[in-house]
Design a protein around this motif. Structure first.
Motif, PDB file in Angstrom:
ATOM      1  N   ALA A 130      36.539  50.178  44.501  1.00 32.69           N
ATOM      2  CA  ALA A 130      36.821  49.738  43.316  1.00 32.69           C
ATOM      3  C   ALA A 130      36.648  51.082  42.314  1.00 32.69           C
ATOM      4  N   PRO A 131      37.037  51.093  40.999  1.00 32.54           N
ATOM      5  CA  PRO A 131      36.948  52.194  40.049  1.00 32.54           C
ATOM      6  C   PRO A 131      35.271  52.302  39.699  1.00 32.54           C
ATOM      7  N   LYS A 132      34.916  53.457  39.365  1.00 33.13           N
ATOM      8  CA  LYS A 132      33.486  53.548  39.292  1.00 33.13           C
ATOM      9  C   LYS A 132      33.035  52.813  38.140  1.00 33.13           C
ATOM     10  N   ARG A 133      33.661  52.729  37.007  1.00 34.56           N
ATOM     11  CA  ARG A 133      33.432  52.087  35.585  1.00 34.56           C
ATOM     12  C   ARG A 133      33.795  51.049  35.252  1.00 34.56           C
ATOM     13  N   SER A 134      34.588  50.277  36.126  1.00 29.48           N
ATOM     14  CA  SER A 134      35.056  48.796  36.026  1.00 29.48           C
ATOM     15  C   SER A 134      35.281  48.074  37.218  1.00 29.48           C
ATOM     16  N   GLY A 135      34.985  46.748  37.070  1.00 28.62           N
ATOM     17  CA  GLY A 135      35.158  45.859  37.983  1.00 28.62           C
ATOM     18  C   GLY A 135      36.684  45.447  38.102  1.00 28.62           C
ATOM     19  N   ILE A 136      36.843  44.588  39.330  1.00 29.39           N
ATOM     20  CA  ILE A 136      38.369  44.305  39.250  1.00 29.39           C
ATOM     21  C   ILE A 136      38.579  42.859  39.696  1.00 29.39           C
ATOM     22  N   TRP A 137      37.274  42.141  39.666  1.00 26.98           N
ATOM     23  CA  TRP A 137      37.517  40.676  40.202  1.00 26.98           C
ATOM     24  C   TRP A 137      38.447  39.977  39.147  1.00 26.98           C
ATOM     25  N   ASP A 138      38.178  39.955  37.465  1.00 24.63           N
ATOM     26  CA  ASP A 138      39.237  39.581  36.740  1.00 24.63           C
ATOM     27  C   ASP A 138      40.806  39.410  37.301  1.00 24.63           C
ATOM     28  N   GLU A 139      40.891  40.983  37.781  1.00 24.10           N
ATOM     29  CA  GLU A 139      42.386  41.072  37.846  1.00 24.10           C
ATOM     30  C   GLU A 139      42.596  40.461  39.464  1.00 24.10           C
ATOM     31  N   VAL A 140      41.888  40.692  40.321  1.00 27.54           N
ATOM     32  CA  VAL A 140      42.010  40.156  41.716  1.00 27.54           C
ATOM     33  C   VAL A 140      42.163  38.374  41.465  1.00 27.54           C
ATOM     34  N   ARG A 141      41.349  38.040  40.816  1.00 28.92           N
ATOM     35  CA  ARG A 141      41.458  36.382  40.615  1.00 28.92           C
ATOM     36  C   ARG A 141      42.789  35.835  40.124  1.00 28.92           C
ATOM     37  N   ALA A 142      43.250  36.589  38.937  1.00 29.32           N
ATOM     38  CA  ALA A 142      44.532  36.266  38.633  1.00 29.32           C
ATOM     39  C   ALA A 142      45.686  36.326  39.516  1.00 29.32           C
ATOM     40  N   GLU A 143      45.513  37.407  40.284  1.00 26.72           N
ATOM     41  CA  GLU A 143      46.735  37.523  41.384  1.00 26.72           C
ATOM     42  C   GLU A 143      46.491  36.419  42.414  1.00 26.72           C
ATOM     43  N   LEU A 144      45.226  36.025  42.969  1.00 28.90           N
ATOM     44  CA  LEU A 144      45.209  35.030  43.662  1.00 28.90           C
ATOM     45  C   LEU A 144      45.454  33.858  43.353  1.00 28.90           C
TER      46      LEU A 144
ATOM     47  N   GLU B 171      48.051  33.215  41.022  1.00 25.91           N
ATOM     48  CA  GLU B 171      49.205  33.228  40.922  1.00 25.91           C
ATOM     49  C   GLU B 171      50.062  33.139  42.627  1.00 25.91           C
ATOM     50  N   GLY B 172      49.204  33.698  43.476  1.00 24.15           N
ATOM     51  CA  GLY B 172      49.759  33.613  44.791  1.00 24.15           C
ATOM     52  C   GLY B 172      49.455  32.064  45.427  1.00 24.15           C
ATOM     53  N   VAL B 173      48.609  31.624  44.986  1.00 29.89           N
ATOM     54  CA  VAL B 173      48.299  30.138  45.444  1.00 29.89           C
ATOM     55  C   VAL B 173      49.290  29.353  44.686  1.00 29.89           C
ATOM     56  N   LYS B 174      49.610  29.318  43.643  1.00 33.39           N
ATOM     57  CA  LYS B 174      50.654  28.457  42.781  1.00 33.39           C
ATOM     58  C   LYS B 174      51.978  28.671  43.351  1.00 33.39           C
ATOM     59  N   SER B 175      52.166  30.046  43.716  1.00 32.34           N
ATOM     60  CA  SER B 175      53.498  30.017  44.376  1.00 32.34           C
ATOM     61  C   SER B 175      53.782  29.736  45.409  1.00 32.34           C
ATOM     62  N   ALA B 176      52.590  29.426  46.419  1.00 34.06           N
ATOM     63  CA  ALA B 176      52.707  28.714  47.725  1.00 34.06           C
ATOM     64  C   ALA B 176      52.630  27.218  47.386  1.00 34.06           C
ATOM     65  N   GLY B 177      52.832  26.531  46.304  1.00 33.90           N
ATOM     66  CA  GLY B 177      52.623  25.293  45.997  1.00 33.90           C
ATOM     67  C   GLY B 177      51.334  24.715  45.982  1.00 33.90           C
ATOM     68  N   GLY B 178      50.352  25.414  45.597  1.00 33.30           N
ATOM     69  CA  GLY B 178      49.062  24.613  45.476  1.00 33.30           C
ATOM     70  C   GLY B 178      48.557  24.862  44.222  1.00 33.30           C
ATOM     71  N   THR B 179      47.371  24.726  44.020  1.00 38.94           N
ATOM     72  CA  THR B 179      46.935  24.649  42.664  1.00 38.94           C
ATOM     73  C   THR B 179      45.585  25.298  42.408  1.00 38.94           C
ATOM     74  N   ALA B 180      45.167  25.922  41.350  1.00 31.31           N
ATOM     75  CA  ALA B 180      44.034  26.873  41.340  1.00 31.31           C
ATOM     76  C   ALA B 180      43.414  26.668  39.933  1.00 31.31           C
ATOM     77  N   GLU B 181      42.152  26.630  39.935  1.00 31.71           N
ATOM     78  CA  GLU B 181      41.404  26.866  38.447  1.00 31.71           C
ATOM     79  C   GLU B 181      40.305  27.469  38.533  1.00 31.71           C
ATOM     80  N   GLU B 182      40.028  28.079  37.512  1.00 36.56           N
ATOM     81  CA  GLU B 182      38.410  28.779  37.342  1.00 36.56           C
ATOM     82  C   GLU B 182      37.404  27.772  37.115  1.00 36.56           C
ATOM     83  N   ARG B 183      36.375  28.155  37.547  1.00 38.65           N
ATOM     84  CA  ARG B 183      35.072  27.426  37.334  1.00 38.65           C
ATOM     85  C   ARG B 183      33.606  28.146  37.573  1.00 38.65           C
ATOM     86  N   GLU B 184      32.774  27.867  36.930  1.00 39.24           N
ATOM     87  CA  GLU B 184      31.240  28.454  37.247  1.00 39.24           C
ATOM     88  C   GLU B 184      30.951  28.212  38.556  1.00 39.24           C
ATOM     89  N   GLY B 185      30.581  29.462  39.300  1.00 42.84           N
ATOM     90  CA  GLY B 185      29.896  29.113  40.839  1.00 42.84           C
ATOM     91  C   GLY B 185      28.442  29.823  40.797  1.00 42.84           C
TER      92      GLY B 185
END
Length: 224
Positions: free
Chosen positions: A86-100, A102-116
């Motif tokens: 990952a980059p030295k000065r920034s995380g990538i989880w926000d970006e990766v989460r959005a990609e995941l 989108e991929g789930v929904k494209s496969a016919g599934g559902t996805a929602e964010e929640r606090e874990g």
């Protein structure tokens, strides 16, 4: 003006200070290899040190001949873990989460964010054999690395079973290394020394490696 001279520490006192165990600055991980972390039994996979426990079976994810991730099987559940640069000065989880998502929904599934347990995670339901399977996507941004964990099976809905696998994530040690890597490039893993020796011996004897080299502890198998 007179000043009180500082009392110099004796060599024995300095040695005692140097030998004092380092205490982790945080209560839990995932840990970076360069920071203090609690000692416990872990499988050394090179780029990742994976905690093991009773009832665990460990499998390895392969991309061609490269080991890129590990799977912990426990109590009708699976925990997949992958470490990436990952980059030295920034995380990538926000970006990766959005990609995941989108991929789930494209496969016919559902996805929602929640606090874990590790902050914002992605709760998804993925179609599989005509049934929607619950899956949890967890992401942790570390110093120049990113750890992705995926919990499926019983633990995706059973909080008690999930707690055991969450503890595994908390005690993972990521070994990023100093070599330059592109963001999202998988941190390569390797078999532990005893496992490599067993595989080499079996290959030299003309037998197909069964990748089960441990006399005790987890089983190592391959997933293609």
């Amino acid at each position: 003006m007179f000043r009180r001279r500082r009392r110099e520490e004796s060599p024995a006192a300095k040695a005692a200070v140097d030998e004092t165990p380092q205490v982790p600055a945080r209560e839990s991980g995932p840990w970076d290899a360069d920071e203090p972390y609690p000692e416990r039994e872990r499988v050394d996979l090179g780029g990742m040190r994976l905690p093991v426990g009773p009832g665990f079976e460990v499998q390895l994810n392969l991309a061609g001949d490269q080991i890129v991730g590990a799977v912990v099987l426990f109590n009708e559940s699976a925990l997949q873990v992958h470490a990436f640069a990952a980059p030295k000065r920034s995380g990538i989880w926000d970006e990766v989460r959005a990609e995941l998502a989108e991929g789930v929904k494209s496969a016919g599934g559902t996805a929602e964010e929640r606090e874990g347990a590790f902050g914002v995670e992605l709760a998804a339901r993925i179609p599989a054999e005509g049934v929607e399977q619950p899956v949890r996507y967890i992401g942790v941004d570390g110093p120049r690395w990113f750890l992705r964990a995926v919990i499926s099976g019983r633990a995706a809905q059973d909080a008690e079973v999930a707690a055991t696998l969450e503890d595994v994530v908390r005690d993972i040690v990521v070994v990023r290394g100093d070599e330059p890597m592109a963001p999202k490039e998988a941190i390569e893993l390797r078999l532990p020394p005893e496992a490599r020796q067993a595989v080499e011996q079996q290959a030299a004897g003309g037998r197909r490696p069964d990748l089960d080299p441990f006399d005790r502890g987890p089983e190592i198998a391959e997933i293609r």
